[in-house]
Design a protein around this motif. Structure first.
Motif, PDB file in Angstrom:
ATOM      1  N   THR A 149       0.917  -1.176   0.147  1.00  0.00           N
ATOM      2  CA  THR A 149       0.105  -0.027  -0.013  1.00  0.00           C
ATOM      3  C   THR A 149       0.841   1.257   0.171  1.00  0.00           C
ATOM      4  N   ASN A 150       0.542   2.345  -0.293  1.00  0.00           N
ATOM      5  CA  ASN A 150       1.130   3.676  -0.228  1.00  0.00           C
ATOM      6  C   ASN A 150       0.883   4.271   1.189  1.00  0.00           C
ATOM      7  N   GLU A 151       0.134   3.687   2.074  1.00  0.00           N
ATOM      8  CA  GLU A 151      -0.137   4.302   3.239  1.00  0.00           C
ATOM      9  C   GLU A 151       1.104   4.579   4.257  1.00  0.00           C
ATOM     10  N   PRO A 152       0.860   5.036   5.218  1.00  0.00           N
ATOM     11  CA  PRO A 152       2.071   5.394   6.294  1.00  0.00           C
ATOM     12  C   PRO A 152       2.283   4.016   6.762  1.00  0.00           C
ATOM     13  N   PRO A 153       3.644   3.978   7.213  1.00  0.00           N
ATOM     14  CA  PRO A 153       4.303   2.567   7.669  1.00  0.00           C
ATOM     15  C   PRO A 153       3.587   1.777   8.672  1.00  0.00           C
ATOM     16  N   ASP A 154       2.787   2.616   9.551  1.00  0.00           N
ATOM     17  CA  ASP A 154       2.034   1.790  10.335  1.00  0.00           C
ATOM     18  C   ASP A 154       0.673   1.204  10.096  1.00  0.00           C
ATOM     19  N   ARG A 155       0.415   1.617   8.812  1.00  0.00           N
ATOM     20  CA  ARG A 155      -0.869   0.879   8.086  1.00  0.00           C
ATOM     21  C   ARG A 155      -0.681   0.285   6.866  1.00  0.00           C
ATOM     22  N   ALA A 156       0.618  -0.056   6.309  1.00  0.00           N
ATOM     23  CA  ALA A 156       1.058  -0.658   5.380  1.00  0.00           C
ATOM     24  C   ALA A 156       1.131  -2.284   5.772  1.00  0.00           C
ATOM     25  N   LEU A 157       0.912  -2.847   4.816  1.00  0.00           N
ATOM     26  CA  LEU A 157       0.998  -4.293   4.646  1.00  0.00           C
ATOM     27  C   LEU A 157       2.134  -4.816   4.104  1.00  0.00           C
ATOM     28  N   THR A 158       3.182  -5.360   4.958  1.00  0.00           N
ATOM     29  CA  THR A 158       4.438  -5.757   4.431  1.00  0.00           C
ATOM     30  C   THR A 158       4.597  -7.149   4.242  1.00  0.00           C
ATOM     31  N   ILE A 159       5.353  -7.598   3.472  1.00  0.00           N
ATOM     32  CA  ILE A 159       5.519  -8.841   2.983  1.00  0.00           C
ATOM     33  C   ILE A 159       6.849  -9.226   2.759  1.00  0.00           C
ATOM     34  N   ARG A 160       7.696  -9.929   3.641  1.00  0.00           N
ATOM     35  CA  ARG A 160       9.165 -10.177   3.449  1.00  0.00           C
ATOM     36  C   ARG A 160       9.370 -11.712   3.072  1.00  0.00           C
ATOM     37  N   SER A 161      10.396 -11.933   2.116  1.00  0.00           N
ATOM     38  CA  SER A 161      10.532 -13.279   1.690  1.00  0.00           C
ATOM     39  C   SER A 161      11.822 -13.599   1.152  1.00  0.00           C
ATOM     40  N   ASP A 162      12.378 -14.571   0.923  1.00  0.00           N
ATOM     41  CA  ASP A 162      13.618 -14.929   0.207  1.00  0.00           C
ATOM     42  C   ASP A 162      13.594 -14.377  -1.216  1.00  0.00           C
ATOM     43  N   ILE A 163      12.426 -14.699  -1.912  1.00  0.00           N
ATOM     44  CA  ILE A 163      12.094 -14.298  -3.423  1.00  0.00           C
ATOM     45  C   ILE A 163      10.763 -13.763  -3.586  1.00  0.00           C
TER      46      ILE A 163
ATOM     47  N   ASN B 280      10.727 -18.600   3.561  1.00  0.00           N
ATOM     48  CA  ASN B 280      10.620 -17.749   4.703  1.00  0.00           C
ATOM     49  C   ASN B 280       9.838 -16.326   4.635  1.00  0.00           C
ATOM     50  N   VAL B 281       8.650 -16.801   4.388  1.00  0.00           N
ATOM     51  CA  VAL B 281       7.629 -15.615   4.330  1.00  0.00           C
ATOM     52  C   VAL B 281       7.216 -15.154   5.759  1.00  0.00           C
ATOM     53  N   GLN B 282       7.188 -13.656   5.816  1.00  0.00           N
ATOM     54  CA  GLN B 282       6.606 -12.913   6.947  1.00  0.00           C
ATOM     55  C   GLN B 282       5.885 -12.037   6.343  1.00  0.00           C
TER      56      GLN B 282
END
Length: 175
Positions: free
Chosen positions: A17-31, A46-48
């Motif tokens: 999303t283009n929302e402020p960091p506290d409202r953003a949905l963040t996905i972290r992974s290897d690829i 390793n998805v988070q």
């Protein structure tokens, strides 16, 4: 001789999303892969998932964010934590607009949910648990059943009425 290990590349990260960091949905992974035509972001390894606006944290082997449908499908040993409540399953879909989880287990297993239940004497507001929708008991599974040997007899499934009635053999007899 000194061996130098190669530094591991940083995890891929997507703010969806283009929302402020506290409202953003963040996905972290290897690829991660993003398809601009379909609007689908696929994260593997390793998805988070972190969604602070709804106090959601999740881990899985893979996640797909469907931006047009506003849903996330996480697969592979999924663990979701929201406000102290947890959910485990093989496939968990989060419907963003509805704030609802739909969870499916692995074959011959069950989905596990742990909810914090406050004592009636506490004065705090109750913790809202994730909304969970379970499929019907006889819903089709995502994986095909195991292949049986052609010579093996088919498994015998008894209807509930044909199950034997076992007398109560409790250590605490009832009167």
């Amino acid at each position: 001789m000194r061996l130098r290990s190669r530094p591991r590349p940083p995890l891929a990260q997507t703010n969806v999303t283009n929302e402020p960091p506290d409202r953003a949905l963040t996905i972290r992974s290897d690829i991660q892969e993003a398809n601009s035509k379909t609007g689908v972001v696929t994260a593997r390894g390793n998805v988070q998932v972190n969604y602070p606006a709804r106090q959601i944290q999740a881990t899985s082997a893979q996640a797909q964010y469907y931006s047009r449908e506003r849903r996330i499908v996480m697969t592979g040993n999924v663990y979701v934590l929201q406000e102290g409540n947890s959910l485990r399953g093989e496939v968990v879909t989060y419907l963003i607009d509805e704030g609802r989880f739909v969870a499916l287990p692995n074959i011959s297993q069950q989905v596990e949910s742990i909810y914090l239940v406050r004592d009636g004497s506490e004065t705090k507001e109750p913790v809202l648990a994730p909304q969970l929708e379970l499929p019907p008991v006889n819903a089709p599974t995502l994986e095909p059943p195991p292949i049986l040997s052609p010579t093996a007899p088919p498994p015998r499934i008894l209807p509930p009425a044909a199950l034997p009635i076992v007398p109560n053999r409790s250590a605490f007899p009832t009167r």
